[in-house]
Design an enzyme around this catalytic site. Structure first.
Site, PDB file in Angstrom:
ATOM      1  N   ARG A  84     -12.858  -4.718  -6.663  1.00  0.00           N
ATOM      2  CA  ARG A  84     -12.623  -5.393  -5.365  1.00  0.00           C
ATOM      3  C   ARG A  84     -13.958  -5.685  -4.691  1.00  0.00           C
ATOM      4  NH1 ARG A  84      -8.543  -2.446  -1.371  1.00  0.00           N
ATOM      5  NH2 ARG A  84     -10.273  -0.968  -1.318  1.00  0.00           N
ATOM      6  N   PHE A 120       0.856  -1.187   0.000  1.00  0.00           N
ATOM      7  CA  PHE A 120       0.000   0.000   0.000  1.00  0.00           C
ATOM      8  C   PHE A 120       0.899   1.247   0.000  1.00  0.00           C
ATOM      9  CE2 PHE A 120      -2.730   3.262   1.746  1.00  0.00           C
ATOM     10  CZ  PHE A 120      -3.888   3.063   1.012  1.00  0.00           C
ATOM     11  N   LYS A 176     -11.526  -0.596   8.866  1.00  0.00           N
ATOM     12  CA  LYS A 176     -11.914  -1.587   7.847  1.00  0.00           C
ATOM     13  C   LYS A 176     -12.695  -2.712   8.526  1.00  0.00           C
ATOM     14  CE  LYS A 176      -7.696  -0.623   5.183  1.00  0.00           C
ATOM     15  NZ  LYS A 176      -8.202   0.289   4.178  1.00  0.00           N
TER      16      LYS A 176
HETATM   17  C1  PLP Z   1      -2.352  -1.808   3.831  1.00  0.00           C
HETATM   18  C2  PLP Z   1      -2.718  -0.422   4.237  1.00  0.00           C
HETATM   19  N1  PLP Z   1      -1.868   0.300   4.995  1.00  0.00           N
HETATM   20  C3  PLP Z   1      -2.185   1.565   5.382  1.00  0.00           C
HETATM   21  C4  PLP Z   1      -3.360   2.155   4.995  1.00  0.00           C
HETATM   22  C5  PLP Z   1      -3.650   3.597   5.333  1.00  0.00           C
HETATM   23  O1  PLP Z   1      -3.805   3.788   6.654  1.00  0.00           O
HETATM   24  P1  PLP Z   1      -4.072   5.228   7.324  1.00  0.00           P
HETATM   25  O2  PLP Z   1      -4.948   5.988   6.404  1.00  0.00           O
HETATM   26  O3  PLP Z   1      -4.706   4.848   8.624  1.00  0.00           O
HETATM   27  O4  PLP Z   1      -2.761   5.892   7.520  1.00  0.00           O
HETATM   28  C6  PLP Z   1      -4.284   1.433   4.242  1.00  0.00           C
HETATM   29  C7  PLP Z   1      -5.556   2.055   3.843  1.00  0.00           C
HETATM   30  O5  PLP Z   1      -6.312   1.592   3.050  1.00  0.00           O
HETATM   31  C8  PLP Z   1      -3.940   0.130   3.831  1.00  0.00           C
HETATM   32  O6  PLP Z   1      -4.772  -0.587   3.064  1.00  0.00           O
END
Ligand code: PLP
Length: 413
Positions: free
Chosen positions: A372, A127, A224
């Site tokens: 998705r 991500f 989520k």
């Molecule tokens: C794997 C992953 N890491 C981090 C995030 C983002 O997290 P945050 O917005 O809480 O920083 C997401 C958001 O979809 C994600 O899917």
């Protein structure tokens, strides 16, 4: 081979041991929600709990609620509610900040004490926020480190004696593909390399055994599969036996051993509280706790069994109903290789997903061409999967998705 039909799916709903859990959520009528992997739905108890926090605790109790309503304990209380879902012990998890900031906290501290090793291993398909955070850290630390991003199947080979830190997302946000957590954790531990698991797409969907797998550090989001609400705080996990050696560098006062002594010098809290930074987001935590409570009395094995059954059904129906319409399943078929979503690619994926959403089947779209479908076991029904695929088949047979309205791009996909 016998064909799957809707009565078969209805029967599976009747037999589903988790069927009553759906009633824990306020879901609008007339929609099938297949996006709990992006934003979990509203728990029925959340509005009342948030109202209580705002009107009684804030409104009436004012500042005394830090003690009387135990606001100060909320980050750890939420952490202890999550612990059994991820195979952690009480006192190993706290909530607060976003996943991005939580990753920074862990990665910055671990890199600061990583000695001469200079390689950071992540993954091409991770991500983006994870690798953005690591890029910023590399710059902050004077460009001494190399951030390596091999594809998923080359990650293990890239972990070597030069590696200072490994950061991987357990379940991939696009494909749903899942890493073998125990194997990679053991590999890193055998080489003395700290490893941070991002559990955003695992926590609440895939039963985890962080204790049994020897995991030392993990982060993940609350909004989520944990149903904590939009922008809910994220969590940080540090294994009990690794907490003493963990030396925070994001040294906010809530990570101090005695924040209310207002001492001039920093002294880290001995417990998981050293992973906090500043004042906890009380109202957000009140909502998050109701999300975590939606898992009360639910066996994580039953969650996984239904998650796999739903995704097996989804893939079987794609094969049965959609062949010849240009879809490809990109989620691995093997049960030990995927999380709780199914992703399809199609050249016209964007417009097709907009059509589905307009018909009440809410999934989401990720570039390029990816549709998705999150299959959240607490509220998705087997008949929902049937209805979604039937809508998709109808769209493909009639071409009803192919209009300018569905092709027009929105800002958030
Ligand atoms: C794997 C992953 N890491 C981090 C995030 C983002 O997290 P945050 O917005 O809480 O920083 C997401 C958001 O979809 C994600 O899917």
């Amino acid at each position: 081979l016998s064909l799957i039909d809707r009565p078969h799916c209805e029967q599976r709903d009747t037999d589903d041991p988790l069927r009553l859990c759906r009633d824990r959520f306020s879901l609008p009528n007339g929609i099938v929600y297949l996006d709990g992997n992006s934003l979990g739905p509203l728990p029925k108890t959340a509005p009342g709990a948030v109202r209580q926090t705002v009107e009684a605790e804030w409104g009436e109790g004012l500042i005394s609620s830090w003690n009387d309503a135990r606001w100060v304990d909320l980050p750890a209380r939420a952490g202890d509610l999550l612990a059994p879902l991820i195979g952690a012990h009480p006192g190993e998890v706290v909530f607060g900040d976003s996943t991005s900031v939580s990753l920074f906290k862990l990665a910055a501290a671990l890199l600061a004490s990583s000695g001469k090793r200079t390689k950071i291993v992540s993954e091409t398909g991770n991500f983006p926020t994870d690798t953005y955070i690591l890029e910023g850290l590399v710059r902050l630390l004077g460009d001494r480190h190399d951030l390596i991003r091999p594809p998923m199947d080359e990650v293990e080979a890239a972990i070597d004696d030069e590696t200072a830190l490994v950061v991987l997302t357990h379940v991939n946000y696009r494909s749903g593909a899942m890493y073998p957590m125990a194997k990679i954790t053991a590999l890193c531990r055998s080489k003395g390399i700290p490893l941070i698991w991002d559990l955003c797409h695992s926590a609440g969907a895939v039963p985890l055994d962080l204790a049994g797998d020897g995991v030392e550090y993990a982060i993940g989001c609350g909004y989520k599969y944990l149903n904590g609400g939009p922008g809910a705080p994220a969590f940080t996990y540090i294994r009990a036996s690794s907490q003493a050696a963990f030396d925070p560098v994001l040294t906010g006062w809530f990570s101090h051993a005695r924040p209310f002594a207002f001492e001039p010098d920093y002294d880290p809290h001995p417990s998981i509280a050293k992973a906090l930074v500043g004042t906890p987001p009380v109202i957000a935590l009140a909502g998050l706790i109701e999300g975590l409570k939606t898992f009360e009395d639910v066996d994580t094995g039953a969650i996984r069994a239904k998650s796999l059954a739903l995704s097996d059904l989804f893939m079987a129906l794609v094969d049965q109903e959609l062949s010849g319409h240009g879809f490809e399943i990109v989620t691995p078929r093997g049960a030990d290789k995927r999380g709780s979503q199914v992703s399809l690619v199609h050249d016209e994926g964007y417009a097709i997903m907009q059509y589905l959403i307009a018909r009440g089947f809410i999934g989401d779209y990720r570039e390029p061409g990816l549709l998705r479908f999150g299959l959240t076991p607490l509220f998705v029904r087997f008949a929902d999967v049937w209805d979604c695929i039937a809508c998709l088949r109808n769209a493909m047979q009639t071409g009803a998705w192919d209009t300018p309205k569905y092709r027009a791009r929105k800002a958030v996909t």
